[in-house]
Write a protein that holds these residues in place. Structure first.
Motif, PDB file in Angstrom:
ATOM      1  N   PRO A 196       0.814  -1.215   0.000  1.00  0.00           N
ATOM      2  CA  PRO A 196       0.000   0.000   0.000  1.00  0.00           C
ATOM      3  C   PRO A 196       0.850   1.268   0.000  1.00  0.00           C
ATOM      4  CG  PRO A 196      -0.027  -1.026   2.171  1.00  0.00           C
ATOM      5  CD  PRO A 196       0.687  -1.978   1.258  1.00  0.00           C
ATOM      6  N   SER A 255      -6.070   2.368  -1.863  1.00  0.00           N
ATOM      7  CA  SER A 255      -6.915   1.187  -2.016  1.00  0.00           C
ATOM      8  C   SER A 255      -8.297   1.517  -2.553  1.00  0.00           C
ATOM      9  CB  SER A 255      -7.049   0.460  -0.665  1.00  0.00           C
ATOM     10  OG  SER A 255      -7.534   1.339   0.331  1.00  0.00           O
ATOM     11  N   ARG A 376      -2.068  -4.656   5.536  1.00  0.00           N
ATOM     12  CA  ARG A 376      -2.417  -4.663   4.112  1.00  0.00           C
ATOM     13  C   ARG A 376      -3.849  -5.156   3.903  1.00  0.00           C
ATOM     14  NH1 ARG A 376       2.828  -6.780   3.820  1.00  0.00           N
ATOM     15  NH2 ARG A 376       2.102  -8.866   3.237  1.00  0.00           N
ATOM     16  N   VAL A 379      -6.086  -2.274   4.820  1.00  0.00           N
ATOM     17  CA  VAL A 379      -6.126  -1.253   3.766  1.00  0.00           C
ATOM     18  C   VAL A 379      -7.101  -1.654   2.671  1.00  0.00           C
ATOM     19  CG1 VAL A 379      -4.770  -0.228   1.890  1.00  0.00           C
ATOM     20  CG2 VAL A 379      -3.839  -0.297   4.210  1.00  0.00           C
ATOM     21  N   LYS A 380      -7.099  -2.926   2.301  1.00  0.00           N
ATOM     22  CA  LYS A 380      -8.021  -3.396   1.272  1.00  0.00           C
ATOM     23  C   LYS A 380      -9.467  -3.284   1.739  1.00  0.00           C
ATOM     24  CE  LYS A 380      -4.802  -6.601  -0.950  1.00  0.00           C
ATOM     25  NZ  LYS A 380      -4.512  -8.033  -1.255  1.00  0.00           N
TER      26      LYS A 380
END
Length: 435
Positions: A196, A255, A376, A379-380
């Motif tokens: 990210p 994202s 991560r 973030v998605k």
């Protein structure tokens, strides 16, 4: 003494001015911390900085207890003027307003701080110089010096304050030169697209909120530029600086499909214009321009060691994906790198030294890898506007859930003997693959 396997300098009259045991490129938090601990260990370290101090740096200026711990370890006093202590995080979103004190832990202090980056880095560099590091300001590193026989970095070429080309030599080089890290790129170490990235913009306003004793985070950032409301993955912040001004800014993650298409400066202007008038976030109260910077997250540049070059801080993409915090991790990585390098230089053979240096990326993966993998995934998830709406609407009104979230996002847990929240977070971090 070979170029690829030297031991620490011990000349009676001191080393030549352009030679050292270790060269550090960049005197930000990561570079200064590494320089401090290397100098403490008796290593001759040369710290090269392209600007001069004090200097402006784009940052939120907020320091969590993780960063405060690092300052304490370096002997930095935060009791004088210019430091603002805070007790926790105030979260606003979904119609809720929640104040969450920093967790009461043995591992970390129970306070955070605010200090402008204008002189924060200078405070750190002064500690490094006091410990014995040599500092050269206004020295811009242009490229690595590579030994053709070993294909290892053995120094750097630079331009000094007069614009003259100069060379500095050392068997080990630490890249602490920020997100762009030209030194890393020149060595063939490039960014990873599967990690990210964020963007942060900030400015200062004269405001009565300048002495707020909580960091304030707004979880709802709406992009209305395309004629429809889009909830962006990120947050806005208001951090009181204590000098009559507040640092006001926002951070956005990559994202979402709108990343890179949003005018972030205009978004900040619209956001501040929506604030209560008495806070003073108006154009006439604005102090300085709106400035932006990239936030390289989750180890977005690897390997962190190869061919005599170690990466620390933003150069190695060490910003926390959960909350955009970079200073604490930069300082921690600087400390880890310094310890590994000092140990390596004490080994009697090149093979033993190299084996020790290869421990550096392993230690980083063991320390942060699983946690950054969780980041991560996070973030998605928040890149989905529906998830963001649901989380702010139903999550924020739950104090217990939000205390857990604060510990997770700020990475503030006891490593052992913690409470149930600590055990869950630590367990998840261990289970997650440290890719």
């Amino acid at each position: 003494m070979s170029q690829t396997a030297p031991t620490p300098s011990s000349a009676v009259n001191g080393p030549p001015a352009n030679e050292a045991d270790v060269i550090i490129v960049g005197a930000g938090p990561a570079g200064c911390t590494a320089a401090y601990y290397l100098a403490q260990a008796g290593v001759d370290v040369l710290l090269l900085e392209k600007t001069s101090f004090p200097r402006e740096k784009v940052c939120g200026d907020g320091l969590t207890p993780r960063a405060v711990k690092q300052l304490t370890s370096m002997g930095v006093s935060y009791e004088g003027d210019g430091w603002v202590k805070n007790h926790g995080l105030r979260i606003i979103g979904g119609g809720a307003r929640l104040e969450l004190p920093w967790p009461d832990l043995a591992e970390y202090p129970g306070i955070g701080l605010v200090r402008t980056r204008y002189d924060f880095d200078q405070i750190l560099v002064n500690q490094a110089v006091k410990a014995g590091a040599r500092l050269l300001e206004r020295t811009t590193v242009t490229e690595p010096v590579i030994d053709e026989r070993s294909n290892r970095i053995v120094g750097v070429a630079a331009k000094n304050s007069e614009g003259d080309r100069v060379h500095f030599r050392a068997p080990l080089v630490i890249a602490a030169d920020g997100n762009s890290s030209r030194l890393s790129v020149a060595m063939g170490v490039r960014k990873r697209d599967d990690r990210p990235m964020g963007v942060a913009v900030r400015t200062y306003f004269t405001s009565p909120r300048h002495d707020d004793d909580y960091l304030e985070s707004w979880l709802e950032l709406w992009d209305r530029s395309a004629g429809k409301d889009v909830l962006l993955p990120g947050y806005g912040w208001i951090f009181g600086v204590g000098d009559g001004t507040s640092n006001v800014g926002l951070g956005i993650l990559n994202s979402t499909a709108s990343f890179g298409k949003v005018d972030y400066r205009e978004l900040l202007r619209r956001w501040t214009q929506s604030m209560p008038e008495e806070w003073g976030f108006t154009e006439e109260n604005q102090q300085g321009k709106i400035l932006g910077a990239a936030l390289p997250m989750g180890f977005n540049r690897t390997p962190h060691y190869a061919r005599g070059l170690l990466l620390v801080g933003d150069a190695g993409g060490m910003v926390n994906p959960f909350n955009g915090e970079g200073i604490a991790y930069a300082m921690e990585a600087g400390h880890i790198a310094a310890d590994v390098v000092a140990q390596a230089l004490s080994r009697p053979t090149q093979q033993a030294r190299e084996r020790t240096l290869l421990r550096y990326p392993v230690i980083l993966r063991d320390t942060y890898g699983g946690y950054y993998t969780l980041g991560r995934y996070f973030v998605k998830m928040i890149g989905n506007p529906d998830f963001m709406k649901y989380a702010t609407k139903y999550g924020l009104p739950q104090p217990l859930l939000m205390r857990f979230t604060l510990k997770l996002l700020a990475n503030l847990t006891e490593p052992t003997h913690g409470d149930a929240m600590d055990r869950v977070i630590n367990g998840l971090s261990k289970l997650a693959p440290a890719a």
